[in-house]
Design an enzyme around this catalytic site. Structure first.
Site, PDB file in Angstrom:
ATOM      1  N   HIS A  93      -5.860   4.601  -0.594  1.00  0.00           N
ATOM      2  CA  HIS A  93      -4.430   4.242  -0.567  1.00  0.00           C
ATOM      3  C   HIS A  93      -3.649   5.263  -1.396  1.00  0.00           C
ATOM      4  O   HIS A  93      -4.143   5.767  -2.417  1.00  0.00           O
ATOM      5  CB  HIS A  93      -4.239   2.826  -1.132  1.00  0.00           C
ATOM      6  CG  HIS A  93      -2.857   2.305  -0.915  1.00  0.00           C
ATOM      7  ND1 HIS A  93      -1.793   2.680  -1.715  1.00  0.00           N
ATOM      8  CD2 HIS A  93      -2.349   1.474   0.016  1.00  0.00           C
ATOM      9  CE1 HIS A  93      -0.693   2.085  -1.274  1.00  0.00           C
ATOM     10  NE2 HIS A  93      -0.999   1.342  -0.221  1.00  0.00           N
ATOM     11  N   GLU A 161       0.172   5.649   6.825  1.00  0.00           N
ATOM     12  CA  GLU A 161       1.094   5.134   5.825  1.00  0.00           C
ATOM     13  C   GLU A 161       1.962   6.271   5.293  1.00  0.00           C
ATOM     14  O   GLU A 161       1.591   6.920   4.299  1.00  0.00           O
ATOM     15  CB  GLU A 161       0.311   4.518   4.672  1.00  0.00           C
ATOM     16  CG  GLU A 161      -0.497   3.298   5.059  1.00  0.00           C
ATOM     17  CD  GLU A 161      -0.357   2.212   4.005  1.00  0.00           C
ATOM     18  OE1 GLU A 161       0.124   1.127   4.342  1.00  0.00           O
ATOM     19  OE2 GLU A 161      -0.700   2.475   2.851  1.00  0.00           O
TER      20      GLU A 161
HETATM   21  P1  PGA Z   1       4.720  -2.048   1.575  1.00  0.00           P
HETATM   22  O1  PGA Z   1       3.316  -1.434   1.179  1.00  0.00           O
HETATM   23  O2  PGA Z   1       4.506  -2.957   2.757  1.00  0.00           O
HETATM   24  O3  PGA Z   1       5.166  -2.819   0.349  1.00  0.00           O
HETATM   25  O4  PGA Z   1       5.626  -0.914   1.898  1.00  0.00           O
HETATM   26  C1  PGA Z   1       2.421  -1.012   2.172  1.00  0.00           C
HETATM   27  C2  PGA Z   1       1.198  -0.421   1.555  1.00  0.00           C
HETATM   28  O5  PGA Z   1       1.297   0.173   0.482  1.00  0.00           O
HETATM   29  O6  PGA Z   1       0.091  -0.523   2.096  1.00  0.00           O
END
Ligand code: PGA
Length: 239
Positions: A93, A161
């Site tokens: 992540h 992401e």
């Molecule tokens: P968020 O985070 O939905 O708060 O933008 C997503 C993530 O970090 O996986």
């Protein structure tokens, strides 16, 4: 494949009671939904106290270490997670890359460890160069994976992401997300599921599945609000 919704609780909530309460609310709220798989990824120390009997609610973790046991202070291994009943693990992540200085080489070892123990790794990327070489099409740009995996890597799930969308309330446009999904698929040597993550809420969730054709979502902030999260799952289940 059913749409897959991963709830990443990150470093929340701050008590075991709150964690149980949130988990049980979600469990009740999605009980009747059959065509969507929901995975809750709480902080490590709450996992053993969260149990689900319902088949569409699973448990995952937010990270794992690459060794199984030994002198590695503070680490949690994929074997430990498997023994606790986890089926998924988020790896790489962007917050771990940023705050724990995780490098691609570490991330790829974690993927291998997760696969070895039968956990499904969810590899988070925000650019094509973060796709490891063992998942890349020959002739594409080479990743920096030190791995030569012996077993089938079909269990890997990719989560796109974009950094600008994580926790900002500014989701990636459907058009751009759709283009990135196709680009990721073009660079992969097999057809792996690709999820979208970044400011997903109950209003925009469905479009990423229906219009941009992602196989699921990685949800941060919204997963901490039981009612909004249940609404999100319901909206996705209607796609
Ligand atoms: P968020 O985070 O939905 O708060 O933008 C997503 C993530 O970090 O996986």
């Amino acid at each position: 494949m059913k749409p897959l919704i991963i709830a990443n609780w990150k470093c929340n909530p701050t008590t075991q009671q709150e964690a149980k309460r949130l988990f049980n609310l979600v469990k009740r709220g999605i009980k009747s939904i059959k065509n969507t798989e929901v995975v809750i990824c709480p902080p490590f120390l709450y996992i053993s106290n969260l149990k689900s009997q319902i088949s569409n609610l699973k448990l995952g973790a937010q990270d794992c270490f690459w060794e199984e046991k030994g002198a590695f202070t503070g680490e949690i291994s994929s074997l430990m997670l498997k023994n606790l009943g986890c089926q998924y693990v988020i790896i790489g992540h962007s917050e771990r890359r940023k705050y724990q200085q995780e490098k691609d080489s570490m991330i790829y070892k974690k993927i291998e460890a997760a696969l070895k123990r039968g956990l499904k790794p969810i590899l988070c990327i925000d650019k094509i160069s973060q796709i490891p070489s063992f998942l890349r099409k020959r002739g594409g740009r080479r990743g920096r994976s030190p791995l030569r995996p012996k077993k089938d890597l079909g269990g890997v799930i990719i989560a796109y992401e974009p950094l600008f969308a994580i926790g900002t309330g500014k989701p990636c446009s459907i058009e751009k997300a759709k283009k990135m999904r196709l680009l990721i698929l073009r660079n992969l040597n097999k057809n792996l599921p690709v999820l979208y993550g970044g400011s997903v809420n109950s209003q925009n969730a469905r479009d990423y599945i229906e219009k941009a054709k992602f196989q699921g979502l990685l949800v941060g902030g919204t997963s901490l609000n039981a009612q909004e999260f249940i609404k999100l799952v319901k909206n996705v289940s209607q796609t």
